[in-house]
Design a protein around this motif. Structure first.
Motif, mmCIF file in Angstrom:
data_model
loop_
_atom_site.group_PDB
_atom_site.id
_atom_site.type_symbol
_atom_site.label_atom_id
_atom_site.label_comp_id
_atom_site.label_asym_id
_atom_site.label_seq_id
_atom_site.Cartn_x
_atom_site.Cartn_y
_atom_site.Cartn_z
ATOM 1 N N HIS A 132 -1.633 -0.272 -7.848
ATOM 2 C CA HIS A 132 -2.601 0.680 -7.285
ATOM 3 C C HIS A 132 -3.131 0.164 -5.944
ATOM 4 N N THR A 133 -3.293 -1.148 -5.880
ATOM 5 C CA THR A 133 -3.772 -1.754 -4.632
ATOM 6 C C THR A 133 -2.703 -1.625 -3.546
ATOM 7 N N LEU A 134 -1.469 -1.821 -3.931
ATOM 8 C CA LEU A 134 -0.354 -1.633 -2.997
ATOM 9 C C LEU A 134 -0.326 -0.203 -2.453
ATOM 10 N N ASN A 135 -0.488 0.736 -3.364
ATOM 11 C CA ASN A 135 -0.553 2.153 -3.009
ATOM 12 C C ASN A 135 -1.560 2.401 -1.904
ATOM 13 N N SER A 136 -2.725 1.838 -2.133
ATOM 14 C CA SER A 136 -3.819 1.998 -1.190
ATOM 15 C C SER A 136 -3.456 1.383 0.165
ATOM 16 N N ALA A 137 -2.825 0.226 0.122
ATOM 17 C CA ALA A 137 -2.409 -0.436 1.366
ATOM 18 C C ALA A 137 -1.357 0.403 2.091
ATOM 19 N N LEU A 138 -0.415 0.963 1.342
ATOM 20 C CA LEU A 138 0.625 1.802 1.959
ATOM 21 C C LEU A 138 0.021 3.047 2.592
ATOM 22 N N ARG A 139 -1.010 3.573 1.934
ATOM 23 C CA ARG A 139 -1.670 4.770 2.466
ATOM 24 C C ARG A 139 -2.598 4.442 3.623
ATOM 25 N N GLY A 140 -2.889 3.146 3.785
ATOM 26 C CA GLY A 140 -3.790 2.754 4.851
ATOM 27 C C GLY A 140 -5.244 3.031 4.531
ATOM 28 N N GLU A 141 -5.564 3.097 3.234
ATOM 29 C CA GLU A 141 -6.946 3.354 2.830
ATOM 30 C C GLU A 141 -7.762 2.073 2.954
ATOM 31 N N THR A 142 -9.044 2.253 3.229
ATOM 32 C CA THR A 142 -9.864 1.063 3.435
ATOM 33 C C THR A 142 -10.840 0.800 2.288
ATOM 34 N N ALA A 143 -11.130 1.812 1.487
ATOM 35 C CA ALA A 143 -12.054 1.606 0.373
ATOM 36 C C ALA A 143 -11.372 0.804 -0.736
ATOM 37 N N PRO A 144 -12.094 -0.152 -1.335
ATOM 38 C CA PRO A 144 -11.492 -0.921 -2.433
ATOM 39 C C PRO A 144 -11.088 -0.017 -3.591
ATOM 40 N N VAL A 145 -10.009 -0.379 -4.266
ATOM 41 C CA VAL A 145 -9.508 0.375 -5.408
ATOM 42 C C VAL A 145 -10.154 -0.164 -6.679
ATOM 43 N N SER A 146 -10.542 0.748 -7.548
ATOM 44 C CA SER A 146 -11.007 0.314 -8.863
ATOM 45 C C SER A 146 -10.189 1.045 -9.911
ATOM 46 N N THR A 147 -9.882 0.337 -10.994
ATOM 47 C CA THR A 147 -9.098 0.972 -12.053
ATOM 48 C C THR A 147 -9.975 1.863 -12.919
ATOM 49 N N GLU A 148 -11.289 1.813 -12.694
ATOM 50 C CA GLU A 148 -12.200 2.674 -13.473
ATOM 51 C C GLU A 148 -12.606 3.872 -12.643
#
Ligand code: ZN
Length: 148
Positions: A132-148
C-alpha cells in the motif's frame, strides 16, 4: 493465536533477520510512509523511477517479522520492473494474501511464501503495508498511508 511455526517459514525468517534493500535512499524520486496501527508497523518506501522503470527501491522502518520480510521481498522483486508491472504484481499479491484468488494467477516467485497469512486476517495488513505504501509512492501521494 496463530501458529508462528506454520507462518514463519524459512524465507520469511531469513528476510526478517537480513532485510534486503533496507536503507534510506537519498536520491529517491518518490517516497511514501505507511503505518499499520493494529500491529505498530511503520515503513518508508523509497523509489527511484526512470522512464517508467523502477531502477531502485528500498525501505526503512520498524515492525513485526511479517511486515519487514514482506517489504524486503517486495523490494527484491520490484527492482528492474516497470511501473505497470508493479501495479499488476500488487493486485496479484493482494489477491494471494487475502485469499481472493484460489491459485496464483502469475508467478510471484518468492512473494508466494506470504500466502500463509491469509489464514490470519490481522496479519494480512502486516504483509500488505509495504505494498500500500508502494502504491502511494507510485501515485506520488504525500499523505502517510494507514491500513485503518
Ligand atoms: Zn505487523
Amino acid at each position: 493465536m496463530f501458529d508462528l511455526k506454520a507462518l514463519y517459514q524459512e524465507v520469511i525468517v531469513d528476510h526478517n533477520r537480513h532485510p534486503r534493500n533496507c536503507h534510506r535512499m537519498n536520491d529517491a524520486t518518490r517516497r511514501a510512509e505507511g503505518y499499520n496501527p493494529l500491529c505498530g508497523d511503520r515503513l518508508t518506501v523509497y523509489l527511484k523511477l526512470e522512464q517508467g522503470k523502477i531502477v531502485d527501491v528500498s525501505f526503512e522502518g520498524t515492525g513485526c517479522a511479517i511486515s519487514v520480510a514482506s517489504a524486503s521481498l517486495m523490494t527484491e522483486y520490484l527492482k528492474g520492473k516497470t511501473e505497470a508491472e508493479a501495479w499488476t504484481v500488487f493486485e496479484h499479491f493482494h489477491e494471494l494474501v487475502t485469499g481472493a484468488a484460489e491459485q496464483e494467477q502469475v508467478d510471484l516467485g518468492k512473494l508466494s511464501v506470504l500466502a500463509g497469512v491469509r489464514e490470519y486476517p490481522s496479519r494480512v495488513k502486516c504483509a500488505t503495508l509495504c505494498w500500500h505504501t508502494l502504491n502511494s509512492a507510485l501515485r506520488g501521494e504525500t499523505a502517510p498511508v494507514s491500513t485503518e
